[in-house]
Design a protein around this motif. Structure first.
Motif, mmCIF file in Angstrom:
data_model
loop_
_atom_site.group_PDB
_atom_site.id
_atom_site.type_symbol
_atom_site.label_atom_id
_atom_site.label_comp_id
_atom_site.label_asym_id
_atom_site.label_seq_id
_atom_site.Cartn_x
_atom_site.Cartn_y
_atom_site.Cartn_z
ATOM 1 N N LYS A 55 0.792 -1.183 -0.164
ATOM 2 C CA LYS A 55 -0.274 0.013 0.097
ATOM 3 C C LYS A 55 0.830 1.333 0.378
ATOM 4 O O LYS A 55 0.383 2.165 -1.192
ATOM 5 C CB LYS A 55 -0.840 0.067 1.374
ATOM 6 C CG LYS A 55 -1.466 1.023 0.827
ATOM 7 C CD LYS A 55 -3.087 1.098 2.529
ATOM 8 C CE LYS A 55 -3.966 2.085 2.276
ATOM 9 N NZ LYS A 55 -5.111 1.937 3.884
ATOM 10 N N ILE A 56 2.114 1.130 1.056
ATOM 11 C CA ILE A 56 2.344 2.329 0.518
ATOM 12 C C ILE A 56 3.579 2.478 -0.545
ATOM 13 O O ILE A 56 3.576 3.843 -0.634
ATOM 14 C CB ILE A 56 3.850 2.454 2.305
ATOM 15 C CG1 ILE A 56 3.709 4.168 2.140
ATOM 16 C CG2 ILE A 56 4.024 1.074 2.461
ATOM 17 C CD1 ILE A 56 2.671 5.340 2.526
ATOM 18 N N ILE A 57 4.302 1.185 -0.309
ATOM 19 C CA ILE A 57 4.893 1.394 -1.739
ATOM 20 C C ILE A 57 4.027 1.860 -2.813
ATOM 21 O O ILE A 57 4.992 2.621 -3.806
ATOM 22 C CB ILE A 57 5.994 -0.075 -1.413
ATOM 23 C CG1 ILE A 57 6.241 -0.682 -0.502
ATOM 24 C CG2 ILE A 57 6.418 -0.579 -2.784
ATOM 25 C CD1 ILE A 57 7.047 -1.979 -0.621
ATOM 26 N N ASN A 58 2.850 1.478 -3.418
ATOM 27 C CA ASN A 58 2.412 1.954 -4.159
ATOM 28 C C ASN A 58 2.616 3.461 -4.763
ATOM 29 O O ASN A 58 2.856 4.566 -5.336
ATOM 30 C CB ASN A 58 0.976 1.463 -4.666
ATOM 31 C CG ASN A 58 -0.029 1.830 -5.532
ATOM 32 O OD1 ASN A 58 0.462 1.776 -6.626
ATOM 33 N ND2 ASN A 58 -1.094 2.605 -5.293
ATOM 34 N N VAL A 59 2.430 4.191 -2.650
ATOM 35 C CA VAL A 59 2.449 5.418 -3.267
ATOM 36 C C VAL A 59 3.752 6.355 -3.271
ATOM 37 O O VAL A 59 3.906 7.108 -4.812
ATOM 38 C CB VAL A 59 2.028 6.017 -1.701
ATOM 39 C CG1 VAL A 59 2.265 7.330 -1.472
ATOM 40 C CG2 VAL A 59 0.222 5.970 -1.579
ATOM 41 N N TYR A 83 15.444 -17.873 -1.484
ATOM 42 C CA TYR A 83 16.295 -16.934 -2.553
ATOM 43 C C TYR A 83 17.094 -16.978 -3.792
ATOM 44 O O TYR A 83 16.895 -16.117 -4.646
ATOM 45 C CB TYR A 83 18.135 -17.493 -2.038
ATOM 46 C CG TYR A 83 18.401 -17.111 -0.402
ATOM 47 C CD1 TYR A 83 17.898 -16.855 0.415
ATOM 48 C CD2 TYR A 83 19.007 -18.107 0.083
ATOM 49 C CE1 TYR A 83 17.584 -16.763 1.617
ATOM 50 C CE2 TYR A 83 19.302 -18.652 1.094
ATOM 51 C CZ TYR A 83 18.572 -17.916 2.324
ATOM 52 O OH TYR A 83 18.409 -17.833 3.366
ATOM 53 N N ASN A 84 16.356 -17.905 -4.503
ATOM 54 C CA ASN A 84 16.007 -18.639 -5.625
ATOM 55 C C ASN A 84 14.505 -18.223 -6.154
ATOM 56 O O ASN A 84 14.240 -17.553 -7.998
ATOM 57 C CB ASN A 84 16.284 -20.152 -6.444
ATOM 58 C CG ASN A 84 16.961 -20.378 -6.231
ATOM 59 O OD1 ASN A 84 18.520 -19.448 -5.848
ATOM 60 N ND2 ASN A 84 17.520 -22.126 -5.343
ATOM 61 N N ASP A 85 13.444 -17.702 -5.751
ATOM 62 C CA ASP A 85 12.832 -16.886 -5.900
ATOM 63 C C ASP A 85 12.509 -15.286 -5.982
ATOM 64 O O ASP A 85 12.200 -15.216 -4.374
ATOM 65 C CB ASP A 85 11.640 -17.527 -6.246
ATOM 66 C CG ASP A 85 10.126 -17.319 -6.537
ATOM 67 O OD1 ASP A 85 10.051 -16.367 -7.177
ATOM 68 O OD2 ASP A 85 8.798 -17.972 -6.780
ATOM 69 N N LEU A 86 12.785 -14.408 -5.993
ATOM 70 C CA LEU A 86 12.289 -12.876 -5.098
ATOM 71 C C LEU A 86 10.468 -12.447 -5.798
ATOM 72 O O LEU A 86 10.910 -11.180 -5.718
ATOM 73 C CB LEU A 86 13.488 -12.186 -6.166
ATOM 74 C CG LEU A 86 14.731 -12.291 -5.113
ATOM 75 C CD1 LEU A 86 15.949 -11.707 -5.278
ATOM 76 C CD2 LEU A 86 14.904 -12.945 -3.629
ATOM 77 N N SER A 87 10.195 -13.364 -6.719
ATOM 78 C CA SER A 87 8.780 -12.662 -6.790
ATOM 79 C C SER A 87 8.318 -12.075 -5.810
ATOM 80 O O SER A 87 7.213 -10.619 -6.156
ATOM 81 C CB SER A 87 8.254 -13.890 -7.344
ATOM 82 O OG SER A 87 7.496 -14.806 -6.812
ATOM 83 N N PHE A 88 8.162 -12.118 -4.583
ATOM 84 C CA PHE A 88 7.604 -11.452 -3.468
ATOM 85 C C PHE A 88 7.843 -10.129 -3.563
ATOM 86 O O PHE A 88 7.431 -8.796 -3.521
ATOM 87 C CB PHE A 88 8.205 -12.036 -1.974
ATOM 88 C CG PHE A 88 7.643 -11.632 -0.770
ATOM 89 C CD1 PHE A 88 6.253 -11.827 -0.703
ATOM 90 C CD2 PHE A 88 8.374 -10.080 -0.149
ATOM 91 C CE1 PHE A 88 5.027 -10.901 1.067
ATOM 92 C CE2 PHE A 88 7.645 -9.947 0.605
ATOM 93 C CZ PHE A 88 6.079 -9.581 1.481
ATOM 94 N N PHE A 89 9.006 -9.519 -3.985
ATOM 95 C CA PHE A 89 9.266 -8.234 -3.631
ATOM 96 C C PHE A 89 8.875 -7.956 -5.550
ATOM 97 O O PHE A 89 8.707 -6.297 -5.043
ATOM 98 C CB PHE A 89 10.967 -8.205 -3.780
ATOM 99 C CG PHE A 89 12.035 -8.983 -2.300
ATOM 100 C CD1 PHE A 89 10.455 -7.997 -1.228
ATOM 101 C CD2 PHE A 89 11.959 -10.467 -1.935
ATOM 102 C CE1 PHE A 89 11.683 -8.798 0.529
ATOM 103 C CE2 PHE A 89 12.375 -10.844 -0.790
ATOM 104 C CZ PHE A 89 12.410 -10.513 0.040
ATOM 105 N N LYS A 90 9.484 -8.844 -5.934
ATOM 106 C CA LYS A 90 9.101 -7.825 -7.759
ATOM 107 C C LYS A 90 7.702 -8.099 -7.190
ATOM 108 O O LYS A 90 6.506 -6.421 -7.858
ATOM 109 C CB LYS A 90 8.591 -8.964 -8.287
ATOM 110 C CG LYS A 90 9.020 -8.892 -9.982
ATOM 111 C CD LYS A 90 7.388 -8.787 -10.348
ATOM 112 C CE LYS A 90 7.114 -8.824 -11.960
ATOM 113 N NZ LYS A 90 5.387 -9.521 -12.251
ATOM 114 N N ASP A 91 5.955 -8.307 -6.570
ATOM 115 C CA ASP A 91 5.292 -8.213 -6.595
ATOM 116 C C ASP A 91 4.670 -7.199 -5.372
ATOM 117 O O ASP A 91 3.953 -6.618 -5.829
ATOM 118 C CB ASP A 91 4.585 -9.399 -6.280
ATOM 119 C CG ASP A 91 4.416 -10.531 -6.940
ATOM 120 O OD1 ASP A 91 4.797 -10.214 -7.935
ATOM 121 O OD2 ASP A 91 4.505 -11.533 -6.810
ATOM 122 N N LEU A 92 6.311 -6.619 -4.812
ATOM 123 C CA LEU A 92 5.668 -4.993 -4.269
ATOM 124 C C LEU A 92 5.832 -3.939 -5.066
ATOM 125 O O LEU A 92 5.709 -2.892 -4.285
ATOM 126 C CB LEU A 92 6.698 -5.335 -3.256
ATOM 127 C CG LEU A 92 6.006 -6.479 -1.956
ATOM 128 C CD1 LEU A 92 6.947 -6.403 -0.365
ATOM 129 C CD2 LEU A 92 4.910 -5.944 -0.950
#
Length: 363
Positions: A55-59, A83-92
């Motif tokens: 929510k705040i990253i979108n702002v 460590y082989n999948d950073l999609s959590f941070f990509k989605d953020l």
């Protein structure tokens, strides 16, 4: 030279969305462009954490900030992230992640090749071969950054010599670097202990603009980030006005300063003469530019002290209107004292090397 930036820090696990949004909007007004956002204190599920931070990253993204999340191996375990999948941070939709703790070198190097082009930022406050080890695994250097720690407990910040040694390790490889300054009014950080959040211990209680000048003057820090939240609008404005690429000394002018001396102080681009001495920093071009301008003696019968700004008067003949900054006390009636550098900025004199450019501003 990498373009230098100013940054803010926010702590979503200790704040609320409305306050953070207001702070980021204020920072945008003053030209701040990156965010340090701590994830080290999370205690909720991956889904709840994702929603809160998204929510705040979108702002932040809408305002044009580059956001980097501070994480550690324990956070990967808590959120069940590989460590082989950073999609959590990509989605953020963050720009990158800062690894507060180290892995084994090979892991960090591999992370720099993530398919989302996320920046992998390392803890820069270590003067060990850790970075060399990562580089030896052929890390993708354009996506490898460095960022120092901050130190909430007074007395525990880095000494300057150690700070510089750490910086040189990172700049040897041409990496982007960052360090922290501390607001004098903000109270929020990652922990309950908060004696300010600077990287350098010497900076802890200085005005925020002097702290930033100190970091930029090192020539080895690209981004200066306010470690604690929320800095005042006055502090943000002072940092916004800061010259990131050369030192501008804050001056207290003497009452008897005359018009030509004011012109000499504030109009030219000053630089230190290359054949240096230990008594004064010499800016010699004003004596050429303003050789036809008279400058009667005044405030010239005193001992000049370190940080005094002096200008040659009419009795100094060919050196008339040469500007000097005093490094060692001395007397010379052929020079007029016109100003004194703010006492908190005297340490910045050490960064004026042969041919260094510098300017002045009225306090």
């Amino acid at each position: 030279m990498t373009k230098r930036q100013l940054g803010l820090s926010i702590y979503p696990d200790h704040s609320n969305f409305e306050q953070d949004q207001k702070y980021l909007e204020l920072g945008k007004k003053y030209g701040f462009s990156r965010i340090f956002m701590s994830m080290l204190e999370i205690s909720e599920s991956a889904a709840v954490t994702h929603n809160k931070f998204a929510k705040i990253i979108n702002v932040a993204n809408q305002l044009g900030y580059q956001t980097i999340l501070d994480v550690s191996p324990s956070i990967f375990d808590r959120l069940q992230i590989s460590y082989n999948d950073l999609s959590f941070f990509k989605d953020l939709q963050v720009a990158g992640i800062r690894l507060d703790q180290s892995f084994d070198g090979a892991t960090e190097a591999m992370l720099t090749y993530n398919p989302y082009n996320l920046i992998i930022e390392l803890n820069q406050s270590n003067n060990v071969a850790y970075l060399d080890n990562i580089i030896s695994y052929q890390a993708n250097k354009p996506f490898l950054y460095g960022c120092h720690n901050f130190y909430p407990q007074k007395g525990t910040g880095l000494p300057f010599d150690y700070f510089m040694a750490c910086n040189r390790r990172f700049k040897k490889y041409g990496l982007h670097t960052a360090a922290f300054v501390s607001s004098n009014v903000a109270q929020m950080g990652p922990w309950k202990i908060n004696d300010g959040l600077p990287t350098l211990e010497a900076d802890r209680y200085l005005p925020i603009s002097v702290q930033a000048k100190h970091l930029f003057a090192s020539e080895l820090i690209d981004d200066v980030i306010i470690g604690n939240a929320y800095a005042s609008e006055t502090e943000l404005a002072k940092l916004a006005q800061l010259n990131k690429y050369q030192i501008e000394f804050n001056l207290q002018l003497l009452p008897n300063i005359n018009p030509i001396e004011k012109t000499i102080l504030f109009k030219p681009q000053h630089f230190r003469r290359g054949d240096v001495n230990t008594q004064v920093i010499r800016s010699t071009m004003p004596r050429v530019t303003y050789r036809s301008q008279t400058n009667p003696p005044h405030d010239n019968d005193i001992v000049f002290e370190r940080g005094d700004v002096i200008i040659g008067n009419d009795d100094f003949k060919v050196y008339k209107n040469e500007l000097q900054i005093v490094l060692q006390p001395h007397q010379d009636p052929r020079k007029n004292k016109v100003a004194h550098i703010n006492s908190q900025e005297l340490m910045l004199l050490d960064f004026i090397k042969p041919w260094s450019k510098f300017k002045f501003q009225k306090q």
